[in-house]
Design an enzyme around this catalytic site. Structure first.
Site, PDB file in Angstrom:
ATOM      1  N   ALA A  65       0.823  -1.126   0.009  1.00 46.75           N
ATOM      2  CA  ALA A  65       0.102   0.037   0.161  1.00 46.75           C
ATOM      3  C   ALA A  65       0.800   1.300   0.075  1.00 46.75           C
ATOM      4  CB  ALA A  65      -1.033  -0.032   1.171  1.00 46.75           C
ATOM      5  N   GLY A 108       0.435  -4.863   0.918  1.00 43.81           N
ATOM      6  CA  GLY A 108      -0.757  -4.843   0.175  1.00 43.81           C
ATOM      7  C   GLY A 108      -0.777  -5.504  -1.169  1.00 43.81           C
ATOM      8  N   GLU A 111      -0.907  -8.950  -0.450  1.00 45.41           N
ATOM      9  CA  GLU A 111      -2.503  -9.482  -0.315  1.00 45.41           C
ATOM     10  C   GLU A 111      -3.222  -9.425  -1.416  1.00 45.41           C
ATOM     11  OE1 GLU A 111      -1.920  -6.314   3.089  1.00 45.41           O
ATOM     12  OE2 GLU A 111      -2.684  -7.625   4.333  1.00 45.41           O
ATOM     13  N   GLU A 131       5.039  -4.933   6.745  1.00 43.17           N
ATOM     14  CA  GLU A 131       4.411  -3.964   7.404  1.00 43.17           C
ATOM     15  C   GLU A 131       4.965  -3.630   8.855  1.00 43.17           C
ATOM     16  OE1 GLU A 131       2.940  -6.248   5.723  1.00 43.17           O
ATOM     17  OE2 GLU A 131       1.237  -5.653   4.459  1.00 43.17           O
TER      18      GLU A 131
END
Ligand code: HXC
Length: 257
Positions: A65, A108, A111, A131
């Site tokens: 992200a 992300g 993911e 993360e």
């Protein structure tokens, strides 16, 4: 539709979506996720499309992200807007979605790849959930999906340390279906997607739904669900066509309904 952060093209019944934020290693921001959701929804509804490939660049599928977009947010910001609640864009698709991953596939990005139905990896792919090194944790399924893919020990080590896994380890651990040379990644992904797209669409969609059921239910309920869906397939024209074609020693001509 003109998008700024993704590129879309179709080849026969296959749609290919390329994540395209080259200056940020395809980091997922609100705009990219919105555009990806719109493109996926469009292809999911489009009768001319039978399978979808999501890919990135040679260097990165997606490096997570967008850290710069997230950095200033407060707890109340993310809590009130329920940040990332609608970032399960690929998981919502009813048609098969294949992730074709080269280079970094982190946070992300990993993911997103795990939301897809399977991951085809280039030998350059690197997977990780870094993360924790930013003082946060995965937020769009990493702790849950990675654990289901690779088991608790490896998922825990990766989430707690941020260690990256190379393509060979990812294949050995069951995270990816296959590793191919980087130069062949897109050709292989298109090949497998067009194979799927040439089959009966209702059979493909029901099979996907039924395999996914394995993650949500007990074995006996899953097997019952499978048998009921299996029975319902005998109501499709494609079941008649597929079985007649076998008997007549010819290729089936699926109607896809
Ligand atoms: C914003 C990013 C980014 C990211 C890279 N960039 N990753 N920008 N968000 N996740 C930007 C860099 O700032 C840089 O921009 C440019 O992309 C190139 O990256 P470099 O770091 O210069 O490249 P390199 O040295 O090759 O290192 C590659 C890398 C590193 C190891 C992948 O970029 C990296 O560690 N990225 C962050 C990975 C990460 O922590 N992901 C998890 C994010 S949190 P400039 O302008 O400097 O050139 C997350 C939460 C998900 O994903 C759940 C919530 C929804």
């Amino acid at each position: 539709m003109a998008y700024e952060t993704i590129l879309c093209e179709t080849k026969g019944r296959v749609a290919i979506i390329t994540l395209s934020r080259p200056d940020a290693l395809n980091a997922l921001n609100t705009q990219l996720v919105g555009e990806l959701a719109e493109a996926l929804t469009g292809y999911d509804r489009d009768d001319a499309i039978g399978a979808i490939v999501i890919t990135g660049s040679e260097k990165a599928f997606a490096a997570g992200a967008d850290i710069k977009e997230m950095a200033p947010k407060s707890f109340m910001d993310v809590y009130r807007e329920d940040f990332a609640a609608n970032w399960d864009v690929a998981a919502r698709c009813r048609k098969p979605v294949i992730a074709a991953v080269a280079g970094y596939c982190l946070g992300g990005g990993c993911e997103l790849a795990m939301q897809c139905d399977f991951i085809l990896a280039a030998d350059t792919a690197k997977f990780g959930q870094p993360e924790i090194t930013l003082g946060i944790m995965p937020g769009i399924g990493g702790t849950q999906r990675l654990t289901r893919f690779v088991g608790k020990s490896k998922a825990m080590e990766m989430c707690l340390t941020g260690r990256m896994m190379d393509a060979e380890e990812a294949e050995r651990s069951g995270l990816v279906s296959r590793v191919v040379p980087a130069a062949d990644l897109l050709t292989e992904a298109e090949k497998v997607a067009s194979k799927i797209a040439s089959l009966s669409l209702p059979a493909v969609m029901m099979t996907k739904e039924t395999v996914n059921r394995a993650y949500e239910t007990t074995l006996s309920e899953g097997i019952l669900f499978e048998r009921r869906v299996f029975h319902s397939m005998f109501a499709t024209e494609d079941q008649k066509e597929g079985m007649e074609a076998f008997s007549e020693k010819r290729k089936p001509n699926f109607k896809n309904r």
